[in-house]
Design a protein around this motif. Structure first.
Motif, PDB file in Angstrom:
ATOM      1  N   VAL A  22     -53.170   7.214  73.849  1.00  0.00           N
ATOM      2  CA  VAL A  22     -52.685   7.719  72.484  1.00  0.00           C
ATOM      3  C   VAL A  22     -52.687   9.888  72.090  1.00  0.00           C
ATOM      4  N   ARG A  23     -52.642   9.733  73.543  1.00  0.00           N
ATOM      5  CA  ARG A  23     -52.154  11.405  73.792  1.00  0.00           C
ATOM      6  C   ARG A  23     -50.844  10.909  73.443  1.00  0.00           C
ATOM      7  N   ARG A  24     -49.923  10.334  73.612  1.00  0.00           N
ATOM      8  CA  ARG A  24     -48.290   9.922  73.586  1.00  0.00           C
ATOM      9  C   ARG A  24     -48.030   9.674  71.761  1.00  0.00           C
ATOM     10  N   TYR A  25     -48.621   8.866  72.062  1.00  0.00           N
ATOM     11  CA  TYR A  25     -48.081   8.136  70.358  1.00  0.00           C
ATOM     12  C   TYR A  25     -49.863   8.320  69.318  1.00  0.00           C
ATOM     13  N   THR A 111     -62.539  12.307  76.393  1.00  0.00           N
ATOM     14  CA  THR A 111     -62.713  12.898  76.133  1.00  0.00           C
ATOM     15  C   THR A 111     -62.536  11.039  75.033  1.00  0.00           C
ATOM     16  N   LEU A 112     -62.254  10.180  75.520  1.00  0.00           N
ATOM     17  CA  LEU A 112     -62.529   9.217  75.586  1.00  0.00           C
ATOM     18  C   LEU A 112     -63.672   8.579  74.444  1.00  0.00           C
ATOM     19  N   LEU A 113     -64.736   9.506  75.425  1.00  0.00           N
ATOM     20  CA  LEU A 113     -66.015   9.149  75.033  1.00  0.00           C
ATOM     21  C   LEU A 113     -66.428  10.095  74.092  1.00  0.00           C
ATOM     22  N   TYR A 114     -65.983  11.519  74.068  1.00  0.00           N
ATOM     23  CA  TYR A 114     -66.445  11.538  71.978  1.00  0.00           C
ATOM     24  C   TYR A 114     -65.689  10.571  71.534  1.00  0.00           C
ATOM     25  N   CYS A 116     -65.226   7.493  71.302  1.00  0.00           N
ATOM     26  CA  CYS A 116     -65.850   6.301  70.852  1.00  0.00           C
ATOM     27  C   CYS A 116     -67.148   6.646  70.449  1.00  0.00           C
ATOM     28  N   CYS A 117     -68.213   7.491  70.841  1.00  0.00           N
ATOM     29  CA  CYS A 117     -69.494   8.470  70.311  1.00  0.00           C
ATOM     30  C   CYS A 117     -68.810   9.238  69.114  1.00  0.00           C
ATOM     31  N   HIS A 118     -67.718   9.087  67.788  1.00  0.00           N
ATOM     32  CA  HIS A 118     -67.898   9.797  66.639  1.00  0.00           C
ATOM     33  C   HIS A 118     -69.009   9.749  65.669  1.00  0.00           C
ATOM     34  N   PRO A 119     -69.258  11.265  65.487  1.00  0.00           N
ATOM     35  CA  PRO A 119     -70.439  10.729  64.278  1.00  0.00           C
ATOM     36  C   PRO A 119     -70.142   9.705  63.400  1.00  0.00           C
ATOM     37  N   ASP A 120     -68.809   9.307  62.520  1.00  0.00           N
ATOM     38  CA  ASP A 120     -69.058   8.921  61.770  1.00  0.00           C
ATOM     39  C   ASP A 120     -69.126   6.737  62.151  1.00  0.00           C
ATOM     40  N   ARG A 165     -58.784   5.681  62.846  1.00  0.00           N
ATOM     41  CA  ARG A 165     -58.024   5.863  62.821  1.00  0.00           C
ATOM     42  C   ARG A 165     -57.421   7.186  61.987  1.00  0.00           C
ATOM     43  N   GLY A 166     -56.096   8.149  62.951  1.00  0.00           N
ATOM     44  CA  GLY A 166     -56.179   8.881  62.559  1.00  0.00           C
ATOM     45  C   GLY A 166     -56.557  10.443  63.124  1.00  0.00           C
ATOM     46  N   ALA A 167     -57.524   9.702  63.985  1.00  0.00           N
ATOM     47  CA  ALA A 167     -58.192  10.983  64.723  1.00  0.00           C
ATOM     48  C   ALA A 167     -57.893  11.293  65.717  1.00  0.00           C
ATOM     49  N   GLU A 168     -57.659  12.600  65.995  1.00  0.00           N
ATOM     50  CA  GLU A 168     -56.961  13.777  67.233  1.00  0.00           C
ATOM     51  C   GLU A 168     -57.367  13.051  68.767  1.00  0.00           C
ATOM     52  N   PHE A 169     -56.778  12.860  69.091  1.00  0.00           N
ATOM     53  CA  PHE A 169     -56.910  12.358  71.026  1.00  0.00           C
ATOM     54  C   PHE A 169     -57.701  13.540  71.500  1.00  0.00           C
TER      55      PHE A 169
END
Length: 416
Positions: A22-25, A111-114, A116-120, A165-169
């Motif tokens: 996700v960092r790269r692509y 970072t992945l946990l954050y 996956c726990c996105h408020p949306d 989709r489109g969320a920055e890593f």
């Protein structure tokens, strides 16, 4: 159960591999699918061919190839559609080279946990996506753990990935605001693993183990955070009792009746050390308080040695802490009140909870226990039966019916 070294490796590396892609692509949803394909390929190949010298690099290379293939396919499809619609010449998509990107520097799990726990995302989607993307569990494993159809879990994960989709890593700018949601997800996963809400098994070991593993990962990244430390301590101190929770016949054993020689003293010592480290560094939150209560239970050599006045004092603080302490903390406090001031006082406390927990089987179970302590066998029997009817956990049902049967006049405790 003997640990599977391949499975352990895959779950350990899954978040780092996904983070690297996700960092790269970018493309979280496509990257996660590619990682799952790489994990499946490894699960098929490694047992027979051996584990490669650099497992993470192997997984990143394979996942990168799958991802670039998917991106080429998607780009080619889109270009064809645009060319047909606009009659323009087709552009050529040049994919990044599929060599293994360098491993990121340490914070990919967090970072992945954050992410996956996105408020949306709703709680169910947060849990499912965390177990899939960070825990490395398959959709089928998550479905089995929560006793829901696999299609339901797949829909939750697909919907969550579309929303991201489109969320920055990257770690969110206001990342501490999202930390409570992250810890709540781990807390929910652990609770479901330690005491399953339904089904034939009391415990779902894979979920409890995974929650502890993820809590350790977060603690390693945020060692100074007192609530992260408190949550890990709570999990360790609670899970330390697992061997004594059932008897030789597999039946549930209440805490005050457990064989404490079966408790995991190493886990207890680690948990107590974490509590002692966390409590002096404020603010004191719900997980620290629950861990301190668990520590007092675990330190008692027998049920009679339990420091109930201190436990009650901690519950007084816990019911005012939000959000993890409510509403079940008030129910735990009612038990502590009964142990300090007598069962009548505890029952009065449960009466105040009917508006919040009315109809919940745990309220009926606590009332049954306190009524039994008060000597009201008939009311206790009815409350045990009410509690048994309200739970979907078969081990809990058997235990509660057995308690009711023992209070039946002339009863032997034998049940059908």
């Amino acid at each position: 159960m003997t640990p599977d070294p391949v499975e352990d490796l895959l779950r350990h590396h899954a978040p780092q591999v996904l983070g690297a892609l996700v960092r790269r692509y970018g493309h979280f949803d496509t990257a996660e699918d590619a990682v799952q394909e790489a994990l499946l390929a490894a699960a098929r190949q490694w047992p027979g061919q051996g584990i490669p010298d650099n497992p993470r690099g192997w997984l990143i290379r394979v996942a990168s190839r799958r991802l670039t293939d998917a991106l080429r396919s998607e780009t080619a499809r889109r270009v064809r559609e645009e060319a047909q619609a606009r009659l323009l010449p087709r552009d050529t998509y040049t994919a990044p080279a599929p060599d293994a990107p360098r491993a990121p520097a340490g914070d990919d799990t967090l970072t992945l946990l954050y992410l996956c726990c996105h408020p949306d995302l709703g709680p169910a989607s947060q849990v499912a996506l965390t177990l899939r993307a960070v825990g490395g569990l398959t959709t089928a494993e998550i479905a089995r753990a929560y006793l829901v159809p696999e299609a339901t879990v797949a829909q939750r994960i697909s919907r969550a990935k579309r929303q991201l989709r489109g969320a920055e890593f990257r770690r969110p700018d206001r990342w501490r605001e999202r930390l409570p949601a992250l810890l709540q997800v781990l807390y929910l996963i652990f609770n479901e693993g330690y005491t399953a809400t339904s089904g034939t098994e009391l415990r779902r070991a894979d979920l409890a183990v995974e929650a502890i593993r993820l809590a350790r990962a977060v603690h390693a990244l945020l060692p100074a955070d007192s609530e992260v430390t408190g949550l890990l301590a709570l999990m360790l101190l609670t899970d330390a009792r697992r061997a004594a929770r059932t008897d030789t016949a597999g039946e549930l054993v209440r805490l005050d009746e457990q064989d404490r020689t079966l408790w995991d003293r190493e886990a207890i010592a680690e948990g107590i050390a974490l509590v002692e480290r966390a409590l002096p560094h404020g603010p004191v939150g719900a997980y620290q308080l629950q861990a301190a209560i668990a520590a007092l239970h675990d330190e008692a050599g027998c049920a009679e040695d339990t420091d109930w006045p201190q436990i009650l004092a901690l519950y007084d603080l816990l019911v005012r802490a939000a959000p993890a302490g409510e509403p079940m903390a008030a129910l735990g406090r009612a038990v502590a009140v009964a142990m300090v001031h007598g069962p009548a006082a505890g029952l009065a406390e449960t009466d105040r909870l009917t508006g919040v927990l009315g109809g919940h089987h745990r309220l009926a179970a606590v009332r049954a226990h306190l009524l039994e302590l008060a000597g009201d066998r008939g009311a206790a029997r009815a409350a045990y039966q009410e509690a048994a009817a309200g739970t979907l956990s078969q081990p809990e049902q058997r235990y509660l019916r057995l308690r009711a049967a023992r209070l039946t006049p002339g009863g032997t405790g034998l049940i059908d």
